[in-house]
Write a protein that holds these residues in place. Structure first.
Motif, PDB file in Angstrom:
ATOM      1  N   LEU A 100      -0.897 -41.897  44.024  1.00 38.61           N
ATOM      2  CA  LEU A 100      -0.695 -40.897  42.966  1.00 38.61           C
ATOM      3  C   LEU A 100      -0.386 -41.584  41.637  1.00 38.61           C
ATOM      4  O   LEU A 100      -0.872 -41.171  40.586  1.00 38.61           O
ATOM      5  CB  LEU A 100       0.447 -39.944  43.348  1.00 38.61           C
ATOM      6  N   ALA A 101       0.422 -42.636  41.702  1.00 41.19           N
ATOM      7  CA  ALA A 101       0.782 -43.353  40.471  1.00 41.19           C
ATOM      8  C   ALA A 101      -0.464 -43.928  39.810  1.00 41.19           C
ATOM      9  O   ALA A 101      -0.634 -43.855  38.596  1.00 41.19           O
ATOM     10  CB  ALA A 101       1.789 -44.460  40.781  1.00 41.19           C
ATOM     11  N   ASP A 102      -1.359 -44.475  40.632  1.00 44.67           N
ATOM     12  CA  ASP A 102      -2.599 -45.027  40.084  1.00 44.67           C
ATOM     13  C   ASP A 102      -3.519 -43.928  39.569  1.00 44.67           C
ATOM     14  O   ASP A 102      -4.109 -44.036  38.497  1.00 44.67           O
ATOM     15  CB  ASP A 102      -3.356 -45.814  41.169  1.00 44.67           C
ATOM     16  N   LYS A 103      -3.614 -42.876  40.373  1.00 43.47           N
ATOM     17  CA  LYS A 103      -4.544 -41.811  40.018  1.00 43.47           C
ATOM     18  C   LYS A 103      -4.184 -41.179  38.676  1.00 43.47           C
ATOM     19  O   LYS A 103      -5.038 -40.954  37.840  1.00 43.47           O
ATOM     20  CB  LYS A 103      -4.540 -40.741  41.118  1.00 43.47           C
ATOM     21  N   TYR A 104      -2.896 -40.908  38.495  1.00 37.93           N
ATOM     22  CA  TYR A 104      -2.482 -40.222  37.267  1.00 37.93           C
ATOM     23  C   TYR A 104      -1.885 -41.172  36.230  1.00 37.93           C
ATOM     24  O   TYR A 104      -1.451 -40.729  35.180  1.00 37.93           O
ATOM     25  CB  TYR A 104      -1.487 -39.107  37.609  1.00 37.93           C
TER      26      TYR A 104
ATOM     27  N   THR B 173       1.019 -42.778  36.140  1.00 36.86           N
ATOM     28  CA  THR B 173       2.338 -42.236  35.817  1.00 36.86           C
ATOM     29  C   THR B 173       3.359 -42.751  36.820  1.00 36.86           C
ATOM     30  O   THR B 173       2.998 -43.070  37.954  1.00 36.86           O
ATOM     31  CB  THR B 173       2.282 -40.683  35.856  1.00 36.86           C
ATOM     32  N   PRO B 174       4.611 -42.842  36.437  1.00 38.06           N
ATOM     33  CA  PRO B 174       5.631 -43.219  37.425  1.00 38.06           C
ATOM     34  C   PRO B 174       5.780 -42.129  38.487  1.00 38.06           C
ATOM     35  O   PRO B 174       5.734 -40.942  38.158  1.00 38.06           O
ATOM     36  CB  PRO B 174       6.923 -43.347  36.616  1.00 38.06           C
ATOM     37  N   VAL B 175       5.949 -42.545  39.718  1.00 44.91           N
ATOM     38  CA  VAL B 175       6.159 -41.607  40.817  1.00 44.91           C
ATOM     39  C   VAL B 175       7.472 -41.965  41.499  1.00 44.91           C
ATOM     40  O   VAL B 175       7.713 -43.131  41.827  1.00 44.91           O
ATOM     41  CB  VAL B 175       5.013 -41.673  41.845  1.00 44.91           C
ATOM     42  N   TYR B 176       8.306 -40.968  41.684  1.00 43.71           N
ATOM     43  CA  TYR B 176       9.559 -41.169  42.410  1.00 43.71           C
ATOM     44  C   TYR B 176       9.393 -40.754  43.865  1.00 43.71           C
ATOM     45  O   TYR B 176       8.726 -39.755  44.162  1.00 43.71           O
ATOM     46  CB  TYR B 176      10.666 -40.279  41.847  1.00 43.71           C
ATOM     47  N   VAL B 177      10.041 -41.491  44.745  1.00 50.03           N
ATOM     48  CA  VAL B 177      10.284 -41.021  46.103  1.00 50.03           C
ATOM     49  C   VAL B 177      11.773 -40.719  46.123  1.00 50.03           C
ATOM     50  O   VAL B 177      12.599 -41.630  45.982  1.00 50.03           O
ATOM     51  CB  VAL B 177       9.915 -42.100  47.141  1.00 50.03           C
ATOM     52  N   LEU B 178      12.102 -39.431  46.211  1.00 47.21           N
ATOM     53  CA  LEU B 178      13.493 -38.996  46.053  1.00 47.21           C
ATOM     54  C   LEU B 178      14.047 -38.518  47.388  1.00 47.21           C
ATOM     55  O   LEU B 178      13.538 -37.562  47.962  1.00 47.21           O
ATOM     56  CB  LEU B 178      13.573 -37.865  45.024  1.00 47.21           C
ATOM     57  N   THR B 179      15.057 -39.201  47.857  1.00 42.77           N
ATOM     58  CA  THR B 179      15.670 -38.744  49.094  1.00 42.77           C
ATOM     59  C   THR B 179      17.175 -38.948  49.009  1.00 42.77           C
ATOM     60  O   THR B 179      17.709 -39.268  47.948  1.00 42.77           O
ATOM     61  CB  THR B 179      15.028 -39.440  50.316  1.00 42.77           C
ATOM     62  N   ASP B 180      17.857 -38.745  50.141  1.00 40.89           N
ATOM     63  CA  ASP B 180      19.314 -38.813  50.139  1.00 40.89           C
ATOM     64  C   ASP B 180      19.784 -39.903  51.086  1.00 40.89           C
ATOM     65  O   ASP B 180      18.999 -40.433  51.881  1.00 40.89           O
ATOM     66  CB  ASP B 180      19.884 -37.462  50.575  1.00 40.89           C
TER      67      ASP B 180
END
Ligand SMILES: Cc1ncc(C[n+]2csc(CCOP(=O)(O)OP(=O)(O)O)c2C)c(N)n1
Ligand code: SF4
Ligand SMILES: [Mg+2]
Lengths: 361, 482
Positions: free
Chosen positions: A169-173, A175-182
């Protein structure tokens, strides 16, 4: 296991490893061809750095412990500008420190992947699990009108898969992509089947690759002319609209006839699922909508559900940050209630089923 | 709009022919003020890029400061970065692509104030980069505030009464500081004032760049430079001021040059070969063929293991999880972490299930394993009425409970075997025996496999732990059958 055994089983996704969520994300990154990890230790995300330190060098890839989160995100900025897949990971206060850099990366339209394993805040808070980075991660967080794609895994398997996906997704758009978890998902260990590795990708044509062909490439985020900067902003907004159209991800569970729909992500979604099972066994019509992407928020799915459901219940480990997005998605057309815990406390199954009981009376 | 521009210097091929990236009508001259040190240094860099044949591989990082637009001018890779972060960005670039060259171009505010740590750390890592540090004693771009290098007594917008040694301290001597570090290979301070000084600056710059081309590591060249506008002087007055005021405090010269002692930095090619990647990520002992050994549990087991930090309760939980995994049972394991971790006790939640596991956090337990008294006191109330308790009799008093209870002298078994660390395997033996009572399947073989796998890297411990496991299994005692 020898390589021949892998060949025998065709690919290695028929085999499983027991991995912590944090470890699984590193596997996902390496299999996605990530070449560089830059990070600064912080609980409960540290195993991401530790595991990277073990495996990146085995593949001659870069692991570097940065002097701060600020340095780490700027190293990611540099590696990404050079056209390579790069990763950093942190939590809460460390993410706060990265925000200036993320804003630059977003504006320069560079890909980058950032994993945030949320801990308790505000301030130094504690190392228990919370979901209180939602606003600073999902809403942009740094200065300016930018956003990042945000994926929300709820298991070690998804930590691996979503991190893998984040690079695409980061490459496609661009843009920075977050993986957000706890903290719970980061720390817990489960069985994970791994995707096949991807080979080396060609360098993107915009990269500062240090070659004659790329010599005239430039990457910047400063536009003195107001109209120029407005155009840059409009271009970013158009991109976010496209992401909104294409990338909404969610899991719907028992929603079709549900009178009450619970909404939660990360570890909370697993508790909600158990709560739905318990309540369904008592004949209560409840369901779950779990956002797997937080930006874009699964607005379309929520809107489809508005007709049937009488009300919504957001379960969060924060003061209630995601609830705003639920209310906006359904344009406040139905009551949206909040059940929340903070400080490292995870709501119990009983709290959730109890709250549902109150609402359904 | 046409503008009558005169080009004040012969254009090197290191510069663009015209500065088309510059917005507005002026395309032939740079945006720097007349007499500005940045303009002089740009020219030296542009010429060196060509003469040293480094242009194609070079990326010049534009800092925040008056040189923010350096990428308007150099005909090589350009990027503008956050204030003070150029050395971190440069690090990312050259680690990702060690064949490229990077100049980290920085002002004194950028390098000496907001970015000092990033700069020093990159220097101390010996990154293969050249830092061109423009010390003009002022924040040029924000119109004349005090810099870390502003001289004592010097008046600026934010030191209107003159910099005071007691309020702001003495000016920062960057070259001296960096030269004191082990890693950097080359440190020199030069001045962009007289022809003689500029010639020395040219030589120093080329030396730094040559070392980078040879991949010998980190060079710093500090350029004392004029900001005539903020000094409120014309170009030649500003040069005089530097020579009379700055140079006495910031002496020129070479502070370090150890490049000949250092061999080139080598960074091997990253591995993308699929088989090699798989080999690195898949441990050799992970080939257990669990698919042929499926097992069914009668119900989901929600297990809590608790004890003192050093008793191996976390690895006990892990071994139980391994056992489940080897029989294709869904497992989850969660260590105590965060607010639960107090007073040196540790615990973990383990869930074994044939269904999809909901919460991995075990609160209400149907199987409690305790290895010390505090955890018995803490977790026993959460044991469900039909739950099962197993505890280490060595350390714990017989609890007053009507739950189904087993005990084993795990601590004593371990000490008798000569290694207190294998108490957890003894507990596991007892656990396997208990499971036999509640489940139809015999899990003992699977447990032994789990031990072998856990200690695969420490062969001498395998037999010890297997022995402890067997002893635990044999000596489990039924305390209470409800
Ligand atoms: C994070 C941040 N803080 C403050 C600024 C404002 N700012 C722009 S340039 C500058 C000072 C630059 O001074 P120096 O590094 O000495 O460069 P010079 O202009 O003198 O060459 C400052 C503080 C900024 N751009 N970013
Ligand atoms: S303000 Fe000073 S540093 Fe900036 S361009 Fe003008 S002379 Fe140079
Ligand atoms: Mg300055």
């Amino acid at each position: 296991m020898s390589i021949s055994m892998v060949k025998e089983s065709m690919s290695f996704n028929t085999r499983k490893l027991l991995l912590k969520g944090n470890e699984a994300s590193v596997y996902g990154a390496l299999l996605a061809g990530c070449e560089c990890f830059f990070g600064y230790p912080i609980t409960p995300a540290s195993e991401i750095a530790n595991t990277s330190a073990e495996f990146f060098p085995k593949l001659n890839r870069t692991f570097l412990q940065a002097e701060s989160e600020i340095a780490a995100i700027n190293m990611v900025f540099g590696a990404s500008a050079a056209g390579h897949r790069a990763l950093t990971a942190s939590s809460g206060l460390g993410i706060s420190l990265k925000q200036e850099g993320v804003s630059y990366i977003a504006t320069c339209e560079l890909p980058a992947v950032i994993i945030d394993v949320m801990r308790g805040g505000p301030g130094l808070g504690n190392i228990g699990p919370e979901q209180s980075d939602y606003n600073q991660v999902v809403k942009g967080g740094g200065h300016g009108s930018y956003k990042c794609v945000v994926l929300a895994p709820n298991s070690p398997q998804e930590m691996c898969d979503f991190t893998f996906k984040a690079f695409d997704l980061a490459d496609k758009y661009r843009t920075p992509v977050y993986v957000l978890t706890d903290g719970v998902v980061g720390q817990m260990l489960e069985s994970v089947s791994l995707p096949d590795p991807i080979g080396k990708k060609p360098l993107p044509e915009w990269a500062l690759a240090g070659t004659a062909e790329t010599r005239r490439n430039m990457i910047t985020s400063i536009y003195l002319d107001y109209d120029d900067l407005e155009s840059v902003n409009l271009k970013l907004q158009a991109k976010y609209a496209e992401i909104m159209r294409n990338e909404q991800r969610y899991e719907a569970y028992m929603v079709d006839d549900a009178e009450l729909i619970m909404v939660g992500y990360g570890i909370i979604s697993r508790l909600i699922r158990s709560a739905v099972d318990t309540l369904r066994s008592e004949g209560r019509k409840v369901g779950m909508l779990r956002p797997k992407s937080l930006f874009p928020f699964p607005v379309d799915a929520l809107r489809r559900l508005v007709g049937n459901a009488d009300s919504f219940l957001c379960v969060e480990m924060s003061n209630g940050q995601m609830i705003d997005d639920v209310r906006l998605a359904i344009e406040c057309s139905k009551p949206v209630r909040l059940l929340n815990r903070m400080g490292g406390n995870v709501p119990s199954l009983e709290e959730i089923t109890g709250k549902c009981g109150e609402i359904l009376k | 709009m046409s503008v009558n521009e005169t080009v004040k210097f012969g254009r090197s091929k290191g510069f663009f022919e015209t500065f088309d990236r510059r917005p507005g009508p002026i395309k032939k001259n740079m945006h720097y003020c007349p007499g500005c040190g940045h303009g002089i240094l740009h020219k030296l860099i542009a010429e060196a890029l060509i003469d040293l044949g480094m242009r194609d591989k070079m990326i010049v990082i534009s800092p925040v400061g008056c040189a923010v637009f350096a990428y308007y001018y150099f005909d090589c890779g350009g990027i503008s970065v956050p204030h003070g972060r150029a050395p971190a960005v440069a690090t990312g670039m050259i680690r990702a692509n060690p064949d490229s060259f990077v100049i980290s171009y920085q002002g004194d505010g950028d390098l000496g104030a907001i970015g000092l740590n990033n700069f020093l750390q990159a220097a101390n890592r010996g990154e293969n980069m050249t830092v061109c540090f423009v010390n003009n004693g002022i924040y040029g771009m924000t119109s004349g505030q005090m810099a870390p290098t502003t001289l004592v007594g010097q008046k600026t917008a934010t030191s209107p009464y003159g910099r005071s040694a007691t309020n702001e301290g003495y000016p920062l001597k960057v070259a001296e500081m960096v030269a004191a570090l082990e890693s950097p290979i080359y440190v020199e301070r030069v001045a962009l004032t007289s022809t003689k000084n500029i010639r020395a600056a040219r030589t120093a710059l080329r030396k730094g760049l040559t070392y980078m081309r040879e991949k010998r590591g980190f060079s710093l060249i500090e350029f004392l430079a004029a900001c005539p506008v903020n000094l409120k002087k014309n170009a030649s007055e500003a040069d005089d001021w530097i020579e009379n005021n700055m140079i006495p405090y910031f002496p020129l010269g070479r502070f370090k040059d150890v490049a000949s002692d250092r061999s080139p930095i080598e960074r091997p090619e990253p591995v993308f070969d699929k088989e090699k990647v798989v080999e690195a990520l898949f441990p050799a002992d992970s080939g257990l063929d669990w698919r042929k050994k499926e097992a069914k549990l009668r119900k989901e087991l929600r297990i809590k293991c608790a004890g003192f930090g050093g008793q191996g309760v976390l690895s006990l939980g892990l071994m139980i999880a391994e056992m489940g995994q080897s029989r294709d049972i869904n497992v989850s394991w969660l260590p105590s972490y965060g607010p639960e971790m107090r007073g040196g006790t540790a615990n973990c939640s383990v869930v074994l299930s044939n269904n999809e596991i909901g919460s991995p956090i075990v609160k209400e337990t149907n199987l409690l394993i305790t290895m010390n008294q505090p955890s018995m006191d803490k977790f026993l109330p959460d044991l469900l009425p039909k739950g099962l308790l197993l505890y280490d009799r060595t350390n714990i008093e017989r609890p007053d409970t009507d739950r189904r209870t087993y005990s084993v002298e795990a601590g004593r078994i371990a000490i008798e075997l000569g290694n207190p660390k294998c108490a957890n395997s003894a507990i596991m033996g007892a656990f396997a025996a208990c499971l036999r009572g509640i489940e139809q399947v015999n899990y003992e073989e699977a447990f032994e496999e789990a031990i072998r796998k856990t200690f695969a890297k420490k062969a001498n411990l395998v037999n010890l732990n297997i022995e402890a496991f067997r002893k635990g299994k044999e000596s489990v005692k039924i305390e209470n059958v409800n």
